[in-house]
Design an enzyme around this catalytic site. Structure first.
Site, PDB file in Angstrom:
ATOM      1  N   ALA A 107       4.259  -2.043  11.088  1.00  0.00           N
ATOM      2  CA  ALA A 107       2.798  -2.015  10.866  1.00  0.00           C
ATOM      3  C   ALA A 107       2.083  -2.152  12.208  1.00  0.00           C
ATOM      4  O   ALA A 107       1.784  -1.135  12.849  1.00  0.00           O
ATOM      5  CB  ALA A 107       2.410  -3.106   9.880  1.00  0.00           C
ATOM      6  N   ARG A 108       1.818  -3.364  12.650  1.00  0.00           N
ATOM      7  CA  ARG A 108       1.246  -3.593  13.973  1.00  0.00           C
ATOM      8  C   ARG A 108       1.915  -4.836  14.558  1.00  0.00           C
ATOM      9  O   ARG A 108       2.153  -5.823  13.857  1.00  0.00           O
ATOM     10  CB  ARG A 108      -0.271  -3.823  13.897  1.00  0.00           C
ATOM     11  N   SER A 145      -4.356  -8.234  -3.761  1.00  0.00           N
ATOM     12  CA  SER A 145      -4.653  -7.916  -5.157  1.00  0.00           C
ATOM     13  C   SER A 145      -3.365  -7.501  -5.881  1.00  0.00           C
ATOM     14  O   SER A 145      -2.426  -7.008  -5.249  1.00  0.00           O
ATOM     15  CB  SER A 145      -5.682  -6.790  -5.237  1.00  0.00           C
ATOM     16  N   HIS A 182       6.840   2.705  18.656  1.00  0.00           N
ATOM     17  CA  HIS A 182       5.662   3.031  17.823  1.00  0.00           C
ATOM     18  C   HIS A 182       5.661   4.529  17.497  1.00  0.00           C
ATOM     19  O   HIS A 182       4.755   5.265  17.905  1.00  0.00           O
ATOM     20  CB  HIS A 182       4.362   2.616  18.511  1.00  0.00           C
ATOM     21  N   ILE A 183       6.634   4.904  16.699  1.00  0.00           N
ATOM     22  CA  ILE A 183       6.866   6.336  16.458  1.00  0.00           C
ATOM     23  C   ILE A 183       6.967   6.634  14.964  1.00  0.00           C
ATOM     24  O   ILE A 183       7.550   7.634  14.546  1.00  0.00           O
ATOM     25  CB  ILE A 183       8.120   6.761  17.260  1.00  0.00           C
ATOM     26  N   GLY A 184       6.333   5.739  14.174  1.00  0.00           N
ATOM     27  CA  GLY A 184       6.435   5.864  12.714  1.00  0.00           C
ATOM     28  C   GLY A 184       6.093   7.247  12.192  1.00  0.00           C
ATOM     29  O   GLY A 184       6.826   7.824  11.387  1.00  0.00           O
ATOM     30  N   SER A 194       0.489  -8.925  -1.729  1.00  0.00           N
ATOM     31  CA  SER A 194      -0.771  -8.305  -1.313  1.00  0.00           C
ATOM     32  C   SER A 194      -1.888  -9.144  -1.900  1.00  0.00           C
ATOM     33  O   SER A 194      -1.648  -9.971  -2.788  1.00  0.00           O
ATOM     34  CB  SER A 194      -0.868  -6.856  -1.783  1.00  0.00           C
ATOM     35  N   GLU A 229       1.845  -3.646  23.298  1.00  0.00           N
ATOM     36  CA  GLU A 229       2.497  -2.359  23.603  1.00  0.00           C
ATOM     37  C   GLU A 229       2.006  -1.806  24.930  1.00  0.00           C
ATOM     38  O   GLU A 229       0.822  -1.913  25.231  1.00  0.00           O
ATOM     39  CB  GLU A 229       2.210  -1.366  22.473  1.00  0.00           C
ATOM     40  N   GLY A 233       0.842  -1.207   0.000  1.00  0.00           N
ATOM     41  CA  GLY A 233       0.000   0.000   0.000  1.00  0.00           C
ATOM     42  C   GLY A 233       0.867   1.244   0.000  1.00  0.00           C
ATOM     43  O   GLY A 233       1.980   1.238  -0.523  1.00  0.00           O
ATOM     44  N   ARG A 234       0.335   2.295   0.631  1.00  0.00           N
ATOM     45  CA  ARG A 234       1.041   3.582   0.625  1.00  0.00           C
ATOM     46  C   ARG A 234       2.421   3.481   1.271  1.00  0.00           C
ATOM     47  O   ARG A 234       3.423   3.909   0.693  1.00  0.00           O
ATOM     48  CB  ARG A 234       0.213   4.628   1.402  1.00  0.00           C
ATOM     49  N   ILE A 235       2.471   2.937   2.496  1.00  0.00           N
ATOM     50  CA  ILE A 235       3.762   2.915   3.203  1.00  0.00           C
ATOM     51  C   ILE A 235       4.706   1.924   2.535  1.00  0.00           C
ATOM     52  O   ILE A 235       5.896   2.213   2.341  1.00  0.00           O
ATOM     53  CB  ILE A 235       3.561   2.591   4.707  1.00  0.00           C
TER      54      ILE A 235
HETATM   55  P1  NAP Z   1      -2.619   0.895   2.980  1.00  0.00           P
HETATM   56  O1  NAP Z   1      -2.245   1.923   1.962  1.00  0.00           O
HETATM   57  O2  NAP Z   1      -4.052   0.557   3.171  1.00  0.00           O
HETATM   58  O3  NAP Z   1      -1.789  -0.423   2.627  1.00  0.00           O
HETATM   59  C1  NAP Z   1      -1.988  -1.664   3.217  1.00  0.00           C
HETATM   60  C2  NAP Z   1      -1.796  -2.710   2.131  1.00  0.00           C
HETATM   61  O4  NAP Z   1      -1.846  -3.997   2.733  1.00  0.00           O
HETATM   62  C3  NAP Z   1      -2.891  -2.672   1.064  1.00  0.00           C
HETATM   63  O5  NAP Z   1      -2.325  -2.280  -0.166  1.00  0.00           O
HETATM   64  C4  NAP Z   1      -3.432  -4.086   1.013  1.00  0.00           C
HETATM   65  O6  NAP Z   1      -3.506  -4.517  -0.340  1.00  0.00           O
HETATM   66  C5  NAP Z   1      -2.412  -4.891   1.791  1.00  0.00           C
HETATM   67  N1  NAP Z   1      -3.015  -6.016   2.518  1.00  0.00           N
HETATM   68  C6  NAP Z   1      -4.202  -6.059   3.164  1.00  0.00           C
HETATM   69  N2  NAP Z   1      -4.390  -7.277   3.702  1.00  0.00           N
HETATM   70  C7  NAP Z   1      -3.293  -8.002   3.375  1.00  0.00           C
HETATM   71  C8  NAP Z   1      -2.910  -9.342   3.629  1.00  0.00           C
HETATM   72  N3  NAP Z   1      -3.704 -10.178   4.313  1.00  0.00           N
HETATM   73  N4  NAP Z   1      -1.724  -9.768   3.151  1.00  0.00           N
HETATM   74  C9  NAP Z   1      -0.915  -8.941   2.448  1.00  0.00           C
HETATM   75  N5  NAP Z   1      -1.248  -7.657   2.158  1.00  0.00           N
HETATM   76  C10 NAP Z   1      -2.419  -7.204   2.626  1.00  0.00           C
HETATM   77  O7  NAP Z   1      -2.086   1.299   4.415  1.00  0.00           O
HETATM   78  P2  NAP Z   1      -0.759   2.126   4.763  1.00  0.00           P
HETATM   79  O8  NAP Z   1      -1.070   3.565   4.878  1.00  0.00           O
HETATM   80  O9  NAP Z   1       0.343   1.686   3.864  1.00  0.00           O
HETATM   81  O10 NAP Z   1      -0.518   1.584   6.260  1.00  0.00           O
HETATM   82  C11 NAP Z   1      -0.222   0.215   6.485  1.00  0.00           C
HETATM   83  C12 NAP Z   1      -0.247  -0.102   7.961  1.00  0.00           C
HETATM   84  O11 NAP Z   1       0.844   0.542   8.597  1.00  0.00           O
HETATM   85  C13 NAP Z   1      -1.484   0.424   8.719  1.00  0.00           C
HETATM   86  O12 NAP Z   1      -2.563  -0.491   8.636  1.00  0.00           O
HETATM   87  C14 NAP Z   1      -0.986   0.615  10.122  1.00  0.00           C
HETATM   88  O13 NAP Z   1      -1.303  -0.515  10.908  1.00  0.00           O
HETATM   89  C15 NAP Z   1       0.523   0.726   9.965  1.00  0.00           C
HETATM   90  N6  NAP Z   1       1.042   2.042  10.372  1.00  0.00           N
HETATM   91  C16 NAP Z   1       1.968   2.116  11.376  1.00  0.00           C
HETATM   92  C17 NAP Z   1       2.494   3.343  11.743  1.00  0.00           C
HETATM   93  C18 NAP Z   1       3.524   3.454  12.819  1.00  0.00           C
HETATM   94  O14 NAP Z   1       3.592   4.491  13.491  1.00  0.00           O
HETATM   95  N7  NAP Z   1       4.372   2.468  13.020  1.00  0.00           N
HETATM   96  C19 NAP Z   1       2.056   4.524  11.109  1.00  0.00           C
HETATM   97  C20 NAP Z   1       1.119   4.403  10.085  1.00  0.00           C
HETATM   98  C21 NAP Z   1       0.607   3.162   9.731  1.00  0.00           C
HETATM   99  P3  NAP Z   1      -4.581  -5.632  -0.766  1.00  0.00           P
HETATM  100  O15 NAP Z   1      -5.891  -5.081  -0.285  1.00  0.00           O
HETATM  101  O16 NAP Z   1      -4.444  -5.752  -2.231  1.00  0.00           O
HETATM  102  O17 NAP Z   1      -4.167  -6.863  -0.045  1.00  0.00           O
END
Ligand code: NAP
Length: 330
Positions: free
Chosen positions: A248-249, A189, A296-298, A187, A278, A166-168
């Site tokens: 991520a989590r 899709s 957890h300071i992303g 992923s 956490e 995804g985005r990150i």
């Molecule tokens: P995002 O753009 O929604 O990207 C998540 C990607 O994961 C999607 O492209 C999705 O694609 C894929 N996905 C979903 N289920 C999956 C599975 N079972 N297996 C493999 N891929 C899967 O979200 P983002 O903005 O990148 O953020 C991702 C995660 O980072 C968040 O959910 C959050 O928990 C974590 N995060 C952590 C911090 C931090 O401070 N450490 C900060 C921000 C976010 P498909 O639907 O095609 O599978």
């Protein structure tokens, strides 16, 4: 409290940036303390003291469940999570009560990609061992470094597997271009943009990627499907020189199994911004020299945190104006 009272918006802890755009809508904005309410009973008390509430701005450590929603009162229309991940929210409970759930995407992308690379570099080049070695006088005592002391893992040209494209994940992959790393992605899709320039990435199953990659970085959401996605069996599939990064989590990895894998040399090193429970590390984790840790300071850079507040304000303003908010969680 009468029907003509101004809408009330409760933010469960202080965040950088300004909530003036919400106040400018005539709303009464109540902001919790700087450290929030780690204890959920205290959080519920704070909500009850301010009920009825029209919208709550929640943090990722607030458990938004029936008890939380009850405490906020029957006027609640929205929960806006100050985070991208919303695994802390019982979305079904919110849907039953017609409470809209929103999050803050985009603002966290670059910061979390940066902390991912911070951890990747730190784990590969042994920063958790090197920094204390210098600080605690180890270097001064040891004298000049031997040419075989503290050798790390080279990074350029090594394969990087992104789980959650995804985005990150994309921002992390783009940062690898300078290191000339082949990119694998997993992923649910297919992502054609990943398969085109500049990444030219290859889509793999999770097990294929774990077998091939030197670096594995997790960027999927936490849900029932991804809880313990990386368990002892999957760790055993990885190369012994592999480095595993999770920003991520925490619960996407079975942390106890990771401790064993790091102890036994099943994998070389890990970098974690997130923990399964956490803020408490699994037993043995913090004693390991081959794990780099951040709390957890992303998104923890002032620009991104202020941007998250801006996005929260946009969503709350839309809710107050009975419009569709820009970032609903579906
Ligand atoms: P995002 O753009 O929604 O990207 C998540 C990607 O994961 C999607 O492209 C999705 O694609 C894929 N996905 C979903 N289920 C999956 C599975 N079972 N297996 C493999 N891929 C899967 O979200 P983002 O903005 O990148 O953020 C991702 C995660 O980072 C968040 O959910 C959050 O928990 C974590 N995060 C952590 C911090 C931090 O401070 N450490 C900060 C921000 C976010 P498909 O639907 O095609 O599978």
């Amino acid at each position: 409290m009468s029907a003509n009272d101004p809408p009330k918006i409760v933010v469960t802890r202080e965040t950088p940036g300004s909530y003036d755009p919400i106040a400018a809508q005539g709303a009464n904005v109540v902001i919790g303390p700087p450290s929030g309410y780690p204890d959920q009973a205290d959080l519920h008390r704070f909500l009850r003291d301010n009920a009825p509430i029209d919208a709550v701005v929640s943090m990722f450590h607030d458990q938004v469940n029936d008890a939380f929603l009850d405490a906020a009162g029957g006027r609640l229309r929205a929960v806006v999570n100050f985070a991208v991940g919303y695994d802390n929210i019982d979305t079904a409970a919110c849907a039953r009560r017609r409470v809209t759930v929103c999050n803050t995407p985009e603002a966290t992308t670059e910061g979390t990609a940066d902390i991912t690379w911070t951890l990747l570099l730190a784990a590969a080049r042994r920063l958790p061992e090197l920094d204390p070695f210098v600080r605690r006088g180890g270097w001064a005592e040891h004298g000049l470094m031997g040419m075989s002391d503290f050798l790390g893992l080279d990074i350029a040209g090594r394969t990087l597997h992104i789980i959650g494209a995804g985005r990150i994940g994309m921002a992390v992959a783009l940062r690898s271009i300078g290191w000339g790393m082949p990119i694998l992605y997993t992923s649910r899709s297919r992502k054609r943009d990943w398969e085109n320039a500049p990444l030219n990435a290859t889509r793999v199953t999770i097990d294929e990627g774990l077998r091939i990659a030197d670096f594995v970085s997790i960027h999927c959401p936490l849900n029932d499907e991804t809880r313990h996605l990386i368990n002892a069996d999957r760790l055993a599939k990885m190369k012994s020189r592999a480095v595993l990064i999770n920003t991520a989590r925490g619960a996407i990895i079975d942390e106890a199994a990771l401790v064993e894998a790091l102890k036994s040399g099943t994998i070389r090193a890990a970098g974690l911004d997130v923990l399964e429970y956490e803020p408490h590390p699994a037993p043995g984790l913090i004693d390991l020299p081959n794990v780099a840790l951040t709390p957890h300071i992303g998104s923890g850079a002032s620009k991104y945190r202020a941007m998250m507040t801006e996005i929260v304000c946009e969503n709350v303003t839309a809710i107050l104006q009975n419009q569709t908010p820009p970032n609903p969680v579906t």
